[in-house]
Design a protein around this motif. Structure first.
Motif, PDB file in Angstrom:
ATOM      1  N   MET A   1       0.821  -1.202   0.000  1.00 47.94           N
ATOM      2  CA  MET A   1       0.000   0.000   0.000  1.00 47.94           C
ATOM      3  C   MET A   1       0.858   1.257   0.000  1.00 47.94           C
ATOM      4  N   LEU A   2       1.969   1.237   0.729  1.00 49.57           N
ATOM      5  CA  LEU A   2       2.830   2.414   0.773  1.00 49.57           C
ATOM      6  C   LEU A   2       3.397   2.750  -0.595  1.00 49.57           C
ATOM      7  N   ALA A   3       3.691   1.729  -1.385  1.00 52.93           N
ATOM      8  CA  ALA A   3       4.212   1.979  -2.725  1.00 52.93           C
ATOM      9  C   ALA A   3       3.186   2.712  -3.570  1.00 52.93           C
ATOM     10  N   ALA A   4       1.919   2.349  -3.428  1.00 56.19           N
ATOM     11  CA  ALA A   4       0.852   3.016  -4.181  1.00 56.19           C
ATOM     12  C   ALA A   4       0.708   4.466  -3.738  1.00 56.19           C
ATOM     13  N   ILE A   5       0.808   4.711  -2.449  1.00 58.79           N
ATOM     14  CA  ILE A   5       0.713   6.086  -1.931  1.00 58.79           C
ATOM     15  C   ILE A   5       1.876   6.927  -2.450  1.00 58.79           C
ATOM     16  N   ASP A   6       3.063   6.339  -2.490  1.00 60.27           N
ATOM     17  CA  ASP A   6       4.243   7.062  -2.983  1.00 60.27           C
ATOM     18  C   ASP A   6       4.110   7.475  -4.441  1.00 60.27           C
ATOM     19  N   LYS A   7       3.292   6.751  -5.207  1.00 62.59           N
ATOM     20  CA  LYS A   7       3.132   7.055  -6.630  1.00 62.59           C
ATOM     21  C   LYS A   7       2.132   8.186  -6.886  1.00 62.59           C
ATOM     22  N   LEU A   8       1.391   8.588  -5.865  1.00 60.79           N
ATOM     23  CA  LEU A   8       0.412   9.661  -6.046  1.00 60.79           C
ATOM     24  C   LEU A   8       1.118  10.989  -6.282  1.00 60.79           C
ATOM     25  N   PRO A   9       0.471  11.892  -7.030  1.00 64.21           N
ATOM     26  CA  PRO A   9       1.027  13.247  -7.162  1.00 64.21           C
ATOM     27  C   PRO A   9       1.180  13.877  -5.772  1.00 64.21           C
ATOM     28  N   GLU A  10       2.156  14.744  -5.631  1.00 69.38           N
ATOM     29  CA  GLU A  10       2.534  15.280  -4.316  1.00 69.38           C
ATOM     30  C   GLU A  10       1.366  15.862  -3.525  1.00 69.38           C
ATOM     31  N   LYS A  11       0.591  16.737  -4.151  1.00 66.26           N
ATOM     32  CA  LYS A  11      -0.505  17.387  -3.416  1.00 66.26           C
ATOM     33  C   LYS A  11      -1.593  16.373  -3.034  1.00 66.26           C
ATOM     34  N   ARG A  12      -1.894  15.455  -3.942  1.00 65.25           N
ATOM     35  CA  ARG A  12      -2.901  14.440  -3.661  1.00 65.25           C
ATOM     36  C   ARG A  12      -2.444  13.538  -2.515  1.00 65.25           C
ATOM     37  N   ARG A  13      -1.173  13.170  -2.529  1.00 68.23           N
ATOM     38  CA  ARG A  13      -0.613  12.341  -1.455  1.00 68.23           C
ATOM     39  C   ARG A  13      -0.699  13.069  -0.119  1.00 68.23           C
ATOM     40  N   LYS A  14      -0.373  14.353  -0.114  1.00 68.11           N
ATOM     41  CA  LYS A  14      -0.418  15.146   1.119  1.00 68.11           C
ATOM     42  C   LYS A  14      -1.836  15.186   1.681  1.00 68.11           C
ATOM     43  N   ILE A  15      -2.818  15.446   0.815  1.00 70.12           N
ATOM     44  CA  ILE A  15      -4.213  15.493   1.247  1.00 70.12           C
ATOM     45  C   ILE A  15      -4.658  14.135   1.778  1.00 70.12           C
ATOM     46  N   PHE A  16      -4.301  13.078   1.067  1.00 70.09           N
ATOM     47  CA  PHE A  16      -4.669  11.724   1.489  1.00 70.09           C
ATOM     48  C   PHE A  16      -4.090  11.407   2.868  1.00 70.09           C
ATOM     49  N   LEU A  17      -2.835  11.719   3.072  1.00 68.83           N
ATOM     50  CA  LEU A  17      -2.188  11.429   4.351  1.00 68.83           C
ATOM     51  C   LEU A  17      -2.746  12.296   5.480  1.00 68.83           C
ATOM     52  N   MET A  18      -3.034  13.557   5.183  1.00 68.42           N
ATOM     53  CA  MET A  18      -3.605  14.433   6.206  1.00 68.42           C
ATOM     54  C   MET A  18      -4.953  13.894   6.675  1.00 68.42           C
TER      55      MET A  18
END
Length: 47
Positions: A1-18
């Motif tokens: 799952m972490l690999a998939a999160i790492d592939k997200l665009p930066e802003k989308r990843r930030k929002i998802f993690l927040m």
């Protein structure tokens, strides 16, 4: 799952993690990033 999160665009990843890791509400994320709540919803849906 972490690999998939790492592939997200930066802003989308930030929002998802927040949202999912920090547990922030959509409105809180929107305020912090100076975007609309709808932008947050859309980015989480796309993530």
């Amino acid at each position: 799952m972490l690999a998939a999160i790492d592939k997200l665009p930066e802003k989308r990843r930030k929002i998802f993690l927040m949202s999912n890791i920090e547990g922030l509400k959509y409105a809180e994320i929107a305020d912090q990033l100076n975007v609309s709540v709808n932008t947050v919803k859309t980015q989480i849906k796309l993530a």
